[in-house]
Design an enzyme around this catalytic site. Structure first.
Site, PDB file in Angstrom:
ATOM      1  N   GLU A  34       0.832  -1.194   0.000  1.00  0.00           N
ATOM      2  CA  GLU A  34       0.000   0.000   0.000  1.00  0.00           C
ATOM      3  C   GLU A  34       0.876   1.258   0.000  1.00  0.00           C
ATOM      4  O   GLU A  34       1.673   1.454   0.920  1.00  0.00           O
ATOM      5  CB  GLU A  34      -0.909  -0.007   1.226  1.00  0.00           C
ATOM      6  N   LEU A  63      -5.830  -1.760  -0.564  1.00  0.00           N
ATOM      7  CA  LEU A  63      -5.703  -1.929   0.883  1.00  0.00           C
ATOM      8  C   LEU A  63      -6.310  -3.276   1.268  1.00  0.00           C
ATOM      9  O   LEU A  63      -7.436  -3.368   1.758  1.00  0.00           O
ATOM     10  CB  LEU A  63      -6.405  -0.790   1.634  1.00  0.00           C
ATOM     11  N   GLU A  65      -4.511  -6.703   2.873  1.00  0.00           N
ATOM     12  CA  GLU A  65      -3.289  -7.399   3.269  1.00  0.00           C
ATOM     13  C   GLU A  65      -3.288  -8.856   2.839  1.00  0.00           C
ATOM     14  O   GLU A  65      -2.252  -9.397   2.439  1.00  0.00           O
ATOM     15  CB  GLU A  65      -3.087  -7.283   4.784  1.00  0.00           C
ATOM     16  N   GLN A  87       1.839  -2.051   5.938  1.00  0.00           N
ATOM     17  CA  GLN A  87       2.105  -0.691   6.427  1.00  0.00           C
ATOM     18  C   GLN A  87       2.472  -0.648   7.902  1.00  0.00           C
ATOM     19  O   GLN A  87       3.354   0.105   8.304  1.00  0.00           O
ATOM     20  CB  GLN A  87       0.904   0.212   6.163  1.00  0.00           C
ATOM     21  N   PHE A  88       1.810  -1.431   8.734  1.00  0.00           N
ATOM     22  CA  PHE A  88       2.138  -1.594  10.144  1.00  0.00           C
ATOM     23  C   PHE A  88       1.956  -3.068  10.489  1.00  0.00           C
ATOM     24  O   PHE A  88       1.044  -3.722   9.966  1.00  0.00           O
ATOM     25  CB  PHE A  88       1.224  -0.745  11.036  1.00  0.00           C
ATOM     26  N   PRO A  94      -5.052  -9.828   8.880  1.00  0.00           N
ATOM     27  CA  PRO A  94      -5.850 -10.334   7.757  1.00  0.00           C
ATOM     28  C   PRO A  94      -5.057 -11.237   6.821  1.00  0.00           C
ATOM     29  O   PRO A  94      -5.646 -12.049   6.103  1.00  0.00           O
ATOM     30  CB  PRO A  94      -6.292  -9.047   7.038  1.00  0.00           C
ATOM     31  N   HIS A 134      -1.359  -0.053  15.532  1.00  0.00           N
ATOM     32  CA  HIS A 134      -0.132   0.410  14.888  1.00  0.00           C
ATOM     33  C   HIS A 134       1.120   0.090  15.703  1.00  0.00           C
ATOM     34  O   HIS A 134       2.223   0.402  15.257  1.00  0.00           O
ATOM     35  CB  HIS A 134      -0.182   1.923  14.662  1.00  0.00           C
TER      36      HIS A 134
END
Length: 331
Positions: A34, A63, A65, A87-88, A94, A134
Site C-alpha cells: 500500500e 488496501l 493485506e 504498512q504496520f 488479515p 499500529h
C-alpha cells in the site's frame, strides 16, 4: 584491507538502501504494498524506487493485506522474489492465513518442488504515539510457525545486511522493522552489497556479571542501562539476538555460562513471549551455571495502550536497570 565506501544512514534509510541494492542486482526482486510506489511508503522506506524501477517492479496495491501476501506467495512460487510491505505490523492479521498456511508450508506441502522466497516487511513496535493497531509487538506469533524466519534488526548496518540475506533466502522471512528507532540515530553502512547472517546473535557489549538478551528497539535502551549500571560496578554483557527464529541458542548459552545470571528485555507481552523461550533454553542447556532466577523485563499482558499510557507500557531505561540489578544482586 577493504576499501568499501560507507554511508551514514538511519535505519529506515538502510531499509531503502537494501531494497535498492537487491533490485539493481536481481531483476526478479519485486516490491509491492500500500502506497509503496509513487508515495514511497508511509515511512518513506521505498522512496524513489518507483521512479527508478517502474510500475512492474514497484507495485501500489489495494488496501487488502490478504491479497498483498497471497499475490506475493504466487509470485514466489513461480520464481520471483517479492518483498511485500505491510504498512504496520498490526495490519498483518488479515494476511495471517496466507503467511502461516501457504507461505510457511509451501516447501513441505510440495515436497520441495516449490519454495517461497519472499520477505514480508512491516514497521513494528511502539513508542511513536500511533493509534490502535499500529504498535503491537507480536513476533512470537511468527516465531512459533515452522517454515518462517523472523528477523528484527537494531542498527542500520544490520538492517541492510539482514534484509539482503532475507531477500536471497529461498524461504519466507518476516522482517520486522522497529519504527521507534527508524530515525533515532545514524550508523555507517557500506555501499553496495553485503550480508549479515540470519540466525546469528551479536554481542553489543561484553561483560562478566549479567547476560542481557534483547532485540529491536529495546537494544539501544538496554545498552544505555548497561552503561549506567557500570558506574555502580555491575558489568553487563548485552547480546542482541537480531533473529528470533531461528534463535541463536548457542550464543545465549555461551554468554550465560560466562555470567550465570540473565535478564531478557523485549517490548512484547510477557506471557508466551520470546523471553520464556530464552529462559527455557538456559534451563535446558546451562542449568548448572545458574546463580539467580532469570529476570524478564517486558511489556504487559494487556492490549497495547493508546499514547497517554505508552511510556508506562514499554520497558524504560530505568525499568531495564531495575531488572538487571535484580539478577545481579540475587544471593
Amino acid at each position: 584491507m577493504s576499501t568499501q565506501q560507507t554511508q551514514n544512514l538511519t535505519l529506515v534509510q538502510a531499509v531503502r538502501d537494501g531494497l535498492h541494492t537487491e533490485m539493481q542486482r536481481d531483476e526478479d526482486v519485486i516490491v509491492l504494498g500500500e502506497d509503496v510506489g509513487k508515495n514511497g511508503g508511509v515511512f518513506r522506506a521505498t522512496e524513489g524506487l518507483h521512479d527508478e524501477f517502474g510500475d512492474e517492479r514497484v507495485i501500489d496495491t489495494p488496501l487488502a493485506e490478504s491479497g498483498i501476501v497471497g499475490t506475493a506467495v504466487g509470485m514466489a512460487a513461480y520464481g520471483l522474489k517479492p518483498v511485500p510491505e505491510i504498512q504496520f505490523s498490526g495490519f498483518m492479521y488479515p494476511a495471517f492465513d496466507q503467511i502461516v498456511s501457504h507461505a510457511a508450508r509451501l516447501r513441505t506441502r510440495s515436497r520441495g518442488r516449490y519454495t517461497c522466497p519472499m520477505v514480508i516487511r512491516a514497521p513494528y513496535g511502539g513508542g511513536i504515539r500511533a493509534p490502535e493497531h499500529h504498535s503491537e509487538s507480536k513476533e512470537a506469533f511468527y516465531a512459533h510457525e515452522a517454515g518462517l524466519k523472523v528477523v528484527i534488526p537494531s542498527t542500520p548496518y544490520d538492517t541492510k545486511g539482514l534484509l539482503i540475506s532475507a531477500i536471497r533466502d529461498p524461504d519466507p522471512v518476516v522482517f520486522l522493522e522497529p519504527k521507534l528507532i527508524y530515525r533515532a540515530f545514524r550508523g555507517d553502512v557500506p555501499e553496495g552489497e553485503y550480508t549479515v547472517p540470519i540466525g546469528e546473535a551479536e554481542v553489543r557489549r561484553a561483560g562478566a556479571d549479567v547476560s542481557v538478551f534483547v532485540y529491536g528497539a529495546m537494544t539501544p535502551r538496554t545498552l544505555e542501562a548497561a552503561e549506567n549500571l557500570a558506574e555502580e560496578g555491575i558489568d553487563c554483557e548485552v547480546v542482541d539476538l537480531r533473529t528470533v527464529s531461528p534463535l541463536d541458542r548457542d550464543a545465549i548459552v555461551e554468554s550465560f555460562k560466562k555470567t550465570g545470571r540473565a535478564c531478557v528485555v523485549h517490548e512484547a507481552p510477557r506471557s508466551g513471549g520470546m523471553a520464556g523461550e530464552i529462559t527455557a533454553t538456559i534451563q535446558e542447556r546451562a542449568l548448572y551455571h545458574q546463580k539467580a532466577p532469570v529476570v524478564r523485563v517486558t511489556g504487559y499482558d494487556v492490549p497495547y495502550p493508546l499514547y497517554a499510557l505508552e511510556d508506562y507500557y514499554l520497558p524504560s531505561v530505568a525499568r531495564i536497570e531495575d531488572g538487571i540489578r535484580e539478577a545481579a544482586e540475587f544471593q
